[in-house]
Design a protein around this motif. Structure first.
Motif, PDB file in Angstrom:
ATOM      1  N   ILE A  39       0.826  -1.207   0.000  1.00 15.36           N
ATOM      2  CA  ILE A  39       0.000   0.000   0.000  1.00 15.36           C
ATOM      3  C   ILE A  39       0.863   1.261   0.000  1.00 15.36           C
ATOM      4  CG2 ILE A  39      -1.990  -1.140   1.046  1.00 15.36           C
ATOM      5  CD1 ILE A  39      -1.177   0.206   3.699  1.00 15.36           C
ATOM      6  N   GLU A  40       2.067   1.153   0.543  1.00 12.32           N
ATOM      7  CA  GLU A  40       2.990   2.290   0.454  1.00 12.32           C
ATOM      8  C   GLU A  40       3.336   2.567  -1.005  1.00 12.32           C
ATOM      9  OE1 GLU A  40       7.208   3.726   2.448  1.00 12.32           O
ATOM     10  OE2 GLU A  40       6.947   1.625   1.901  1.00 12.32           O
ATOM     11  N   ALA A  41       3.494   1.508  -1.793  1.00 11.92           N
ATOM     12  CA  ALA A  41       3.789   1.673  -3.217  1.00 11.92           C
ATOM     13  C   ALA A  41       2.621   2.349  -3.929  1.00 11.92           C
ATOM     14  CB  ALA A  41       4.084   0.318  -3.848  1.00 11.92           C
ATOM     15  N   ILE A  42       1.390   1.960  -3.598  1.00 10.29           N
ATOM     16  CA  ILE A  42       0.206   2.582  -4.207  1.00 10.29           C
ATOM     17  C   ILE A  42       0.142   4.061  -3.847  1.00 10.29           C
ATOM     18  CG2 ILE A  42      -2.326   2.592  -4.241  1.00 10.29           C
ATOM     19  CD1 ILE A  42      -2.197  -0.441  -3.717  1.00 10.29           C
ATOM     20  N   TYR A  43       0.375   4.359  -2.578  1.00 11.15           N
ATOM     21  CA  TYR A  43       0.344   5.744  -2.109  1.00 11.15           C
ATOM     22  C   TYR A  43       1.431   6.574  -2.787  1.00 11.15           C
ATOM     23  CZ  TYR A  43      -0.046   9.597   1.262  1.00 11.15           C
ATOM     24  OH  TYR A  43      -0.232  10.831   1.856  1.00 11.15           O
ATOM     25  N   LEU A 304      -9.365   3.909  -1.731  1.00 11.09           N
ATOM     26  CA  LEU A 304      -9.336   3.936  -0.265  1.00 11.09           C
ATOM     27  C   LEU A 304      -8.398   2.855   0.259  1.00 11.09           C
ATOM     28  CD1 LEU A 304     -10.441   4.921   2.493  1.00 11.09           C
ATOM     29  CD2 LEU A 304     -12.275   3.231   2.236  1.00 11.09           C
ATOM     30  N   ILE A 305      -7.490   3.257   1.149  1.00 10.05           N
ATOM     31  CA  ILE A 305      -6.559   2.316   1.778  1.00 10.05           C
ATOM     32  C   ILE A 305      -6.797   2.328   3.274  1.00 10.05           C
ATOM     33  CG2 ILE A 305      -4.141   1.762   2.226  1.00 10.05           C
ATOM     34  CD1 ILE A 305      -3.425   3.160  -0.394  1.00 10.05           C
ATOM     35  N   LEU A 306      -7.119   1.173   3.818  1.00  8.66           N
ATOM     36  CA  LEU A 306      -7.333   1.011   5.258  1.00  8.66           C
ATOM     37  C   LEU A 306      -6.219   0.124   5.803  1.00  8.66           C
ATOM     38  CD1 LEU A 306     -11.190   0.376   5.127  1.00  8.66           C
ATOM     39  CD2 LEU A 306     -10.035   2.538   5.626  1.00  8.66           C
ATOM     40  N   ASP A 307      -5.198   0.737   6.335  1.00 12.70           N
ATOM     41  CA  ASP A 307      -4.017   0.026   6.803  1.00 12.70           C
ATOM     42  C   ASP A 307      -4.180  -0.340   8.270  1.00 12.70           C
ATOM     43  OD1 ASP A 307      -1.463  -1.033   7.040  1.00 12.70           O
ATOM     44  OD2 ASP A 307      -0.540   0.919   7.393  1.00 12.70           O
ATOM     45  N   ASP A 308      -4.265  -1.642   8.543  1.00  9.95           N
ATOM     46  CA  ASP A 308      -4.345  -2.152   9.908  1.00  9.95           C
ATOM     47  C   ASP A 308      -5.481  -1.508  10.700  1.00  9.95           C
ATOM     48  OD1 ASP A 308      -3.582  -3.815  11.962  1.00  9.95           O
ATOM     49  OD2 ASP A 308      -2.006  -2.492  12.710  1.00  9.95           O
ATOM     50  N   LEU A 309      -6.632  -1.345  10.053  1.00  9.60           N
ATOM     51  CA  LEU A 309      -7.783  -0.717  10.692  1.00  9.60           C
ATOM     52  C   LEU A 309      -8.276  -1.515  11.897  1.00  9.60           C
ATOM     53  CD1 LEU A 309      -9.826   1.648  10.400  1.00  9.60           C
ATOM     54  CD2 LEU A 309     -11.252   0.105   9.061  1.00  9.60           C
ATOM     55  N   THR A 331     -11.138  -0.509  -2.645  1.00  3.43           N
ATOM     56  CA  THR A 331     -10.665  -0.498  -1.265  1.00  3.43           C
ATOM     57  C   THR A 331      -9.575  -1.530  -1.046  1.00  3.43           C
ATOM     58  OG1 THR A 331     -12.873   0.199  -0.538  1.00  3.43           O
ATOM     59  CG2 THR A 331     -11.395  -0.676   1.146  1.00  3.43           C
ATOM     60  N   PHE A 332      -8.550  -1.129  -0.291  1.00  2.80           N
ATOM     61  CA  PHE A 332      -7.462  -2.012   0.108  1.00  2.80           C
ATOM     62  C   PHE A 332      -7.440  -2.093   1.629  1.00  2.80           C
ATOM     63  CE2 PHE A 332      -6.363  -0.487  -4.050  1.00  2.80           C
ATOM     64  CZ  PHE A 332      -5.742  -1.559  -4.673  1.00  2.80           C
ATOM     65  N   ILE A 333      -7.442  -3.315   2.137  1.00  2.00           N
ATOM     66  CA  ILE A 333      -7.416  -3.547   3.577  1.00  2.00           C
ATOM     67  C   ILE A 333      -6.186  -4.381   3.917  1.00  2.00           C
ATOM     68  CG2 ILE A 333      -8.614  -4.611   5.533  1.00  2.00           C
ATOM     69  CD1 ILE A 333     -11.232  -4.284   3.948  1.00  2.00           C
ATOM     70  N   THR A 334      -5.420  -3.946   4.904  1.00  5.22           N
ATOM     71  CA  THR A 334      -4.331  -4.793   5.403  1.00  5.22           C
ATOM     72  C   THR A 334      -4.687  -5.256   6.809  1.00  5.22           C
ATOM     73  OG1 THR A 334      -3.008  -3.041   6.446  1.00  5.22           O
ATOM     74  CG2 THR A 334      -2.654  -3.437   4.092  1.00  5.22           C
TER      75      THR A 334
END
Length: 362
Positions: A39-43, A304-309, A331-334
């Motif tokens: 997700i860092e790469a996407i951002y 939308l990126i939800l990192d460790d939500l 949406t991306f969820i980690t």
């Protein structure tokens, strides 16, 4: 807007990676396995910079001289290929293989809204952190904002340098300082209007989002700036009244570089009166309001990126949150474990397992 595919070369712990995404994507694995790197790469593809560090070179895989990120992005029926290359010589951004000379021509092309655990501290942090957040989000919507902000920062630097010179030498005149002040007011007034408009747009949606996820509460954002509702003459007088103070410290004491935003829940300043949970919920509601604002202004939904939500919300609240999203919001969820996610969400998602830098699609 959707990112259809992503290619990485020598990015973080990935030597090469080619991956295709769906509408809902779950990336899971143990901490340190490399899921956040995706997700860092996407951002970084969207904003040309990381949300984790300020030094771009850290993203280059150890022992390599450059890192590349490439992504195919679908927007309103069009497909374009975006690229970011990071090396010791700097950074190059491309659209469909063509180098972009100005970052401002690139940044607003891909819109990404990110939530990660560090965002929950936004309300408690210094105003500088909240201004940085404002600048990032507004730049994604209006490409001209970044140009004006860069001009303001350039004039501010020149003005501070001149103030220090006047103090040390005692022989400078106010004529040039007045010119710099007028230019600072010109750019600052434009930036103030952009920020005020952004906050007004956020406030159209933020309370509704808060109520849908967390039950009840009237949440608003208040924009604080000495430039608000001030004419050029008012501001010029204000600066002139402060000249002696500025000379004594050698820097500009007022301006949009001191702006702030205040989160207010049921008429209470959350920084002073809110609980940790209320502050966290306010930030999430703010991020969701950004989705509405971007769709309203640009005519499409951001990524939308939800990192460790799940480290911040329980399963029920996350399910409520995801249920609010339009189906067109990619949406991306980690997460560290699929057990954190409801079966319905898992069923509808494209799932990727990460283990020590190796990504496998299930």
């Amino acid at each position: 807007m959707k990112i259809d595919s992503l290619s990485l070369m020598n990015f973080r712990n990935y030597e090469t990676l080619n991956i295709s995404f769906g509408d809902l994507n779950i990336i899971y694995g143990l901490n340190g396995s490399g899921k956040t790197n995706i997700i860092e790469a996407i951002y970084t593809l969207a904003l040309t910079k990381s949300f984790r560090i300020n030094n771009d070179k850290v993203m280059i895989k150890k022992g390599k001289i450059k890192a590349k990120i490439k992504g195919n992005v679908l927007k309103n029926g069009d497909e374009n290929t975006f690229g970011v290359e990071i090396s010791n010589d700097g950074k190059v951004v491309t659209i469909n293989g063509e180098k972009q000379d100005k970052v401002s021509d690139y940044v607003s092309r891909i819109n990404v809204i990110l939530f990660n655990p560090s965002d929950t501290r936004l309300i408690d942090e210094s105003p500088m952190i909240r201004r940085k957040m404002l600048n990032i989000e507004i730049s994604q919507i209006y490409k001209e904002y970044l140009v004006i902000l860069t001009n303001y920062q350039r004039i501010l630097k020149q003005r501070n340098f001149y103030l220090r010179g006047m103090y040390v030498n005692g022989s400078y005149t106010n004529t040039y300082l007045d010119i710099l002040t007028k230019k600072l007011i010109e750019y600052g007034s434009i930036i103030c209007k952009y920020r005020e408009k952004f906050v007004d747009n956020i406030n159209k949606y933020i309370t509704s989002n808060y109520e849908k996820i967390f039950g009840s509460g009237t949440l608003k954002i208040r924009y604080v700036s000495t430039f608000k509702n001030k004419s050029e003459d008012d501001l010029i007088k204000r600066y002139k009244d402060n000249y002696q103070k500025e000379l004594s410290v050698g820097k500009t004491l007022e301006g949009i570089h001191h702006d702030d935003i205040v989160f207010v829940l049921d008429n209470n300043n959350l920084k002073e009166w809110g609980s940790e949970g209320q502050r966290k919920n306010a930030i999430i509601s703010f991020k969701l309001a950004e989705i509405n604002v971007i769709n309203e202004i640009k005519g499409y939904y951001p990524i939308l990126i939800l990192d460790d939500l799940f480290s911040e919300l329980d399963k029920e609240k996350v399910t409520n949150l995801l249920g609010m999203l339009d189906r067109n919001v990619q949406t991306f969820i980690t997460t560290t474990d699929l057990k954190n996610i409801s079966k319905k969400v898992i069923k509808d998602a494209k799932k990727f397992k990460v283990n020590d830098g190796i990504l496998e699609e299930e």
